[in-house]
Structure formats: structure tokens, C-alpha cells
Design a protein around this motif. Sequence first.
Motif, PDB file in Angstrom:
ATOM      1  N   GLN A   1      51.269  46.043  47.381  1.00  0.00           N
ATOM      2  CA  GLN A   1      52.631  45.693  46.949  1.00  0.00           C
ATOM      3  C   GLN A   1      52.964  46.346  45.608  1.00  0.00           C
ATOM      4  O   GLN A   1      54.047  46.903  45.423  1.00  0.00           O
ATOM      5  CB  GLN A   1      52.773  44.167  46.871  1.00  0.00           C
ATOM      6  N   HIS A   2      52.009  46.291  44.644  1.00  0.00           N
ATOM      7  CA  HIS A   2      52.249  46.933  43.339  1.00  0.00           C
ATOM      8  C   HIS A   2      52.580  48.413  43.515  1.00  0.00           C
ATOM      9  O   HIS A   2      53.430  48.962  42.824  1.00  0.00           O
ATOM     10  CB  HIS A   2      50.992  46.856  42.467  1.00  0.00           C
ATOM     11  N   LEU A   3      51.843  49.072  44.416  1.00  0.00           N
ATOM     12  CA  LEU A   3      51.969  50.526  44.560  1.00  0.00           C
ATOM     13  C   LEU A   3      53.015  50.933  45.586  1.00  0.00           C
ATOM     14  O   LEU A   3      53.366  52.118  45.672  1.00  0.00           O
ATOM     15  CB  LEU A   3      50.610  51.136  44.961  1.00  0.00           C
TER      16      LEU A   3
ATOM     17  N   PHE B   1      39.683  52.762  45.309  1.00  0.00           N
ATOM     18  CA  PHE B   1      40.212  53.938  46.006  1.00  0.00           C
ATOM     19  C   PHE B   1      41.731  54.007  45.877  1.00  0.00           C
ATOM     20  O   PHE B   1      42.287  55.045  45.489  1.00  0.00           O
ATOM     21  CB  PHE B   1      39.795  53.883  47.484  1.00  0.00           C
ATOM     22  N   LEU B   2      42.404  52.893  46.174  1.00  0.00           N
ATOM     23  CA  LEU B   2      43.872  52.915  46.188  1.00  0.00           C
ATOM     24  C   LEU B   2      44.451  53.085  44.778  1.00  0.00           C
ATOM     25  O   LEU B   2      45.527  53.662  44.606  1.00  0.00           O
ATOM     26  CB  LEU B   2      44.425  51.634  46.817  1.00  0.00           C
ATOM     27  N   ALA B   3      43.732  52.581  43.771  1.00  0.00           N
ATOM     28  CA  ALA B   3      44.268  52.614  42.401  1.00  0.00           C
ATOM     29  C   ALA B   3      43.986  53.930  41.693  1.00  0.00           C
ATOM     30  O   ALA B   3      44.523  54.169  40.602  1.00  0.00           O
ATOM     31  CB  ALA B   3      43.687  51.456  41.590  1.00  0.00           C
TER      32      ALA B   3
ATOM     33  N   THR C   1      46.400  55.911  39.257  1.00  0.00           N
ATOM     34  CA  THR C   1      47.515  55.033  38.870  1.00  0.00           C
ATOM     35  C   THR C   1      47.154  54.307  37.565  1.00  0.00           C
ATOM     36  O   THR C   1      46.010  54.350  37.103  1.00  0.00           O
ATOM     37  CB  THR C   1      47.813  53.960  39.958  1.00  0.00           C
ATOM     38  N   ALA C   2      48.141  53.591  37.032  1.00  0.00           N
ATOM     39  CA  ALA C   2      47.925  52.861  35.772  1.00  0.00           C
ATOM     40  C   ALA C   2      46.940  51.712  35.950  1.00  0.00           C
ATOM     41  O   ALA C   2      46.462  51.144  34.962  1.00  0.00           O
ATOM     42  CB  ALA C   2      49.262  52.299  35.285  1.00  0.00           C
ATOM     43  N   TYR C   3      46.603  51.365  37.171  1.00  0.00           N
ATOM     44  CA  TYR C   3      45.736  50.206  37.411  1.00  0.00           C
ATOM     45  C   TYR C   3      44.251  50.533  37.343  1.00  0.00           C
ATOM     46  O   TYR C   3      43.410  49.645  37.466  1.00  0.00           O
ATOM     47  CB  TYR C   3      46.079  49.566  38.768  1.00  0.00           C
ATOM     48  N   LEU C   4      43.921  51.835  37.169  1.00  0.00           N
ATOM     49  CA  LEU C   4      42.508  52.236  37.028  1.00  0.00           C
ATOM     50  C   LEU C   4      42.456  53.403  36.061  1.00  0.00           C
ATOM     51  O   LEU C   4      42.877  54.519  36.392  1.00  0.00           O
ATOM     52  CB  LEU C   4      41.921  52.638  38.396  1.00  0.00           C
ATOM     53  N   PRO C   5      41.941  53.183  34.842  1.00  0.00           N
ATOM     54  CA  PRO C   5      41.954  54.251  33.844  1.00  0.00           C
ATOM     55  C   PRO C   5      41.164  55.470  34.307  1.00  0.00           C
ATOM     56  O   PRO C   5      40.159  55.349  35.015  1.00  0.00           O
ATOM     57  CB  PRO C   5      41.265  53.627  32.625  1.00  0.00           C
ATOM     58  N   ALA C   6      41.610  56.649  33.871  1.00  0.00           N
ATOM     59  CA  ALA C   6      40.911  57.898  34.216  1.00  0.00           C
ATOM     60  C   ALA C   6      39.755  58.154  33.256  1.00  0.00           C
ATOM     61  O   ALA C   6      38.746  58.763  33.623  1.00  0.00           O
ATOM     62  CB  ALA C   6      41.896  59.064  34.170  1.00  0.00           C
TER      63      ALA C   6
ATOM     64  N   ALA D   1      45.049  46.513  28.991  1.00  0.00           N
ATOM     65  CA  ALA D   1      45.997  46.750  30.090  1.00  0.00           C
ATOM     66  C   ALA D   1      45.559  46.012  31.361  1.00  0.00           C
ATOM     67  O   ALA D   1      44.362  45.782  31.595  1.00  0.00           O
ATOM     68  CB  ALA D   1      46.095  48.249  30.378  1.00  0.00           C
ATOM     69  N   TYR D   2      46.530  45.693  32.164  1.00  0.00           N
ATOM     70  CA  TYR D   2      46.315  45.053  33.476  1.00  0.00           C
ATOM     71  C   TYR D   2      45.736  46.091  34.436  1.00  0.00           C
ATOM     72  O   TYR D   2      46.312  47.177  34.587  1.00  0.00           O
ATOM     73  CB  TYR D   2      47.672  44.557  33.963  1.00  0.00           C
ATOM     74  N   THR D   3      44.606  45.771  35.046  1.00  0.00           N
ATOM     75  CA  THR D   3      43.945  46.720  35.957  1.00  0.00           C
ATOM     76  C   THR D   3      43.516  46.004  37.239  1.00  0.00           C
ATOM     77  O   THR D   3      43.663  44.788  37.373  1.00  0.00           O
ATOM     78  CB  THR D   3      42.675  47.329  35.325  1.00  0.00           C
ATOM     79  N   ILE D   4      42.888  46.771  38.123  1.00  0.00           N
ATOM     80  CA  ILE D   4      42.370  46.181  39.362  1.00  0.00           C
ATOM     81  C   ILE D   4      41.281  45.144  39.082  1.00  0.00           C
ATOM     82  O   ILE D   4      41.029  44.286  39.928  1.00  0.00           O
ATOM     83  CB  ILE D   4      41.856  47.254  40.346  1.00  0.00           C
ATOM     84  N   ALA D   5      40.656  45.194  37.911  1.00  0.00           N
ATOM     85  CA  ALA D   5      39.659  44.167  37.579  1.00  0.00           C
ATOM     86  C   ALA D   5      40.336  42.800  37.464  1.00  0.00           C
ATOM     87  O   ALA D   5      39.788  41.779  37.901  1.00  0.00           O
ATOM     88  CB  ALA D   5      38.941  44.516  36.284  1.00  0.00           C
ATOM     89  N   ASP D   6      41.543  42.771  36.897  1.00  0.00           N
ATOM     90  CA  ASP D   6      42.289  41.512  36.815  1.00  0.00           C
ATOM     91  C   ASP D   6      42.684  41.035  38.214  1.00  0.00           C
ATOM     92  O   ASP D   6      42.621  39.844  38.509  1.00  0.00           O
ATOM     93  CB  ASP D   6      43.534  41.698  35.942  1.00  0.00           C
ATOM     94  N   MET D   7      43.101  41.986  39.049  1.00  0.00           N
ATOM     95  CA  MET D   7      43.508  41.609  40.418  1.00  0.00           C
ATOM     96  C   MET D   7      42.336  40.966  41.154  1.00  0.00           C
ATOM     97  O   MET D   7      42.484  39.934  41.816  1.00  0.00           O
ATOM     98  CB  MET D   7      43.992  42.846  41.192  1.00  0.00           C
ATOM     99  N   ALA D   8      41.162  41.607  41.051  1.00  0.00           N
ATOM    100  CA  ALA D   8      39.992  41.090  41.761  1.00  0.00           C
ATOM    101  C   ALA D   8      39.586  39.720  41.237  1.00  0.00           C
ATOM    102  O   ALA D   8      39.350  38.783  42.014  1.00  0.00           O
ATOM    103  CB  ALA D   8      38.842  42.082  41.626  1.00  0.00           C
ATOM    104  N   LEU D   9      39.531  39.585  39.908  1.00  0.00           N
ATOM    105  CA  LEU D   9      39.144  38.289  39.321  1.00  0.00           C
ATOM    106  C   LEU D   9      40.120  37.191  39.685  1.00  0.00           C
ATOM    107  O   LEU D   9      39.738  36.055  39.962  1.00  0.00           O
ATOM    108  CB  LEU D   9      39.169  38.402  37.799  1.00  0.00           C
ATOM    109  N   PHE D  10      41.394  37.551  39.656  1.00  0.00           N
ATOM    110  CA  PHE D  10      42.443  36.551  39.843  1.00  0.00           C
ATOM    111  C   PHE D  10      42.334  35.879  41.215  1.00  0.00           C
ATOM    112  O   PHE D  10      42.590  34.687  41.368  1.00  0.00           O
ATOM    113  CB  PHE D  10      43.819  37.212  39.705  1.00  0.00           C
ATOM    114  N   ALA D  11      41.925  36.662  42.220  1.00  0.00           N
ATOM    115  CA  ALA D  11      41.973  36.200  43.608  1.00  0.00           C
ATOM    116  C   ALA D  11      41.329  34.825  43.778  1.00  0.00           C
ATOM    117  O   ALA D  11      41.928  33.924  44.383  1.00  0.00           O
ATOM    118  CB  ALA D  11      41.303  37.229  44.509  1.00  0.00           C
ATOM    119  N   TYR D  12      40.125  34.657  43.266  1.00  0.00           N
ATOM    120  CA  TYR D  12      39.451  33.360  43.433  1.00  0.00           C
ATOM    121  C   TYR D  12      39.383  32.561  42.134  1.00  0.00           C
ATOM    122  O   TYR D  12      39.503  31.337  42.170  1.00  0.00           O
ATOM    123  CB  TYR D  12      38.034  33.554  43.999  1.00  0.00           C
ATOM    124  N   ALA D  13      39.211  33.230  40.988  1.00  0.00           N
ATOM    125  CA  ALA D  13      39.036  32.467  39.747  1.00  0.00           C
ATOM    126  C   ALA D  13      40.276  31.640  39.426  1.00  0.00           C
ATOM    127  O   ALA D  13      40.178  30.489  38.995  1.00  0.00           O
ATOM    128  CB  ALA D  13      38.710  33.415  38.595  1.00  0.00           C
TER     129      ALA D  13
END
Length: 227
Positions: free
Chosen positions: A21-23, A73-75, A78-83, A154-166
Motif C-alpha cells: 500500500q505504501h508503495l 526485496f520490495l523496499a 525506496t525510502a523505506y530501506l536505506p542504501a 526514519a521510518y523503515t521496513i524494520a518499523d513495519m515488521a516490528l509493528f505487526a505483532y508488537a
Amino acid sequence: MLTFYDYLPSQNAWKVRLLLQHLGVPHRAVQVGIFAGEGRSPAFLAVSPAGKVPAIAFDDGRALAESNAILSFLADGTAYLPAEPFARAKVHQWLCFEQEHVEPVIGSLRYWTLTGKLARRDPALVGDKRAAALRTLALLERELATRDFIAGDAYTIADMALFAYASRAEEAGLPLAPYPNFHDWIARVQAQPGFLATVHPYAIDPLAGDELPPRTSVLAEEAALAG
Ligand SMILES: N[C@@H](CCC(=O)N[C@@H](CS)C(=O)NCC(=O)O)C(=O)O
């Protein structure tokens, strides 16, 4: 066109739903009836070796399983995964943390609680999970005292993953009131543009109170290969 193998009550799948959805990635979603045994079909095992959602596949036959691998892979790009390598590795540090200290701890307790399986589990195991969950929440509270997001500023995929259950720990019987920094982080994630607020209850699946189907045929095959 990307195919997304989903099961609506799964928060592992929610992580991928959120990033898609973000992307704004065009895709077709296929629901996998995990309690009905659809995760054990040879066709699905070819996509997801452990027979679990989420997974994604492309028309050229490439397939990818494991929620956090899919997020990475998907991020990419993008801004959700730093290079930058160190910042990127920090994101992966927290993705690994999530798979060891959040999903099998808070996620399992929540799953057992919401599907009525808690009373069927060994009380010693439940006690160990609960103690581990409290350690995880205390650790996150300490970490989130120093920065806005788990892997940096910054908000990244690490926040997305943690958020799901925590973020849903209260559904596992773990009150969040003692964790104000963690609570504020939840609000910051929810305020992200394109945040996916919809969470589907297990109650939408009449089979969700059952145990998952045994991996008998898969296990026999794996045992034969192992000699
Ligand atoms: N480590 C995997 C865990 C995936 C997982 O446990 N998925 C559950 C739904 S939340 C599932 O498909 N379970 C079916 C099964 O174990 O057969 C990930 O992060 O994707």
C-alpha cells in the motif's frame, strides 16, 4: 503482475500488505486457507518452502517467501530501506530481532489467545513466552527512548515488521501502559502516510480455532531426503 499469497488474519502478511500500500505496487492477492490445508499443496510449497504466508511470485516463476525477505526485496531503492550499507544493516538487525524476539513470542501468544488455543498449550511454555515477551517490550521501550524509529531517525521496513505483532501485544494479554516510549512509537507509525489500519480478526475464518494441518507428507519427504 506480482501475485501476493495472503491470509487476512495473518500479521506477517499484514506487513507485506502495508508495504504494498505504501508503495502502490500493482498486484493480485490470492488468499491461502492455511487451516484448510492449502499451505500444504505441492503448488504452494513450490512458492513457499515452509508452506506459510506471506509469499510473492512473479509471472516468470520467481517466488519469495518470509515476510521480512519480501519487505527487503520490495523496499529496495525506496525510502523505506536505506542504501548506505551500515544504515541498511541496522534495518536488517531489527528485522532479525523481530523474527526471534517478537513474532514467535508476542505473535504466538496473541495467536493462541485469539484462537482459543492458549488453554491447550503447556503452561510452562506459555509462561516462558510471556516472560520473553515482557523482556522484548522492555527492550523496545529502552531503545525507543533514544530515537523516533527503531533503526534510526526514519521510518523503515524494520518499523513495519516490528509493528505487526508488537503493537498488538495487548491482544496477547500484555498491557502497554508501562511502555510510554513504545506507545509513542506506535502513534508515529500509525501517522505515516498510507498506513494500513485494517486488521482482520481470526473470527473471519471458521477453521481458525483448529490446529494447523500436520506437515506429515512434507515431513516424510524431508526425512527421506535427509537419509
Ligand atoms: N517467518 C515467517 C512466518 C510466517 C508464518 O508463520 N505464517 C503463518 C501465518 S501468520 C502461516 O502461514 N502458518 C501456516 C503454517 O504454519 O502452516 C514469516 O515471517 O513470513
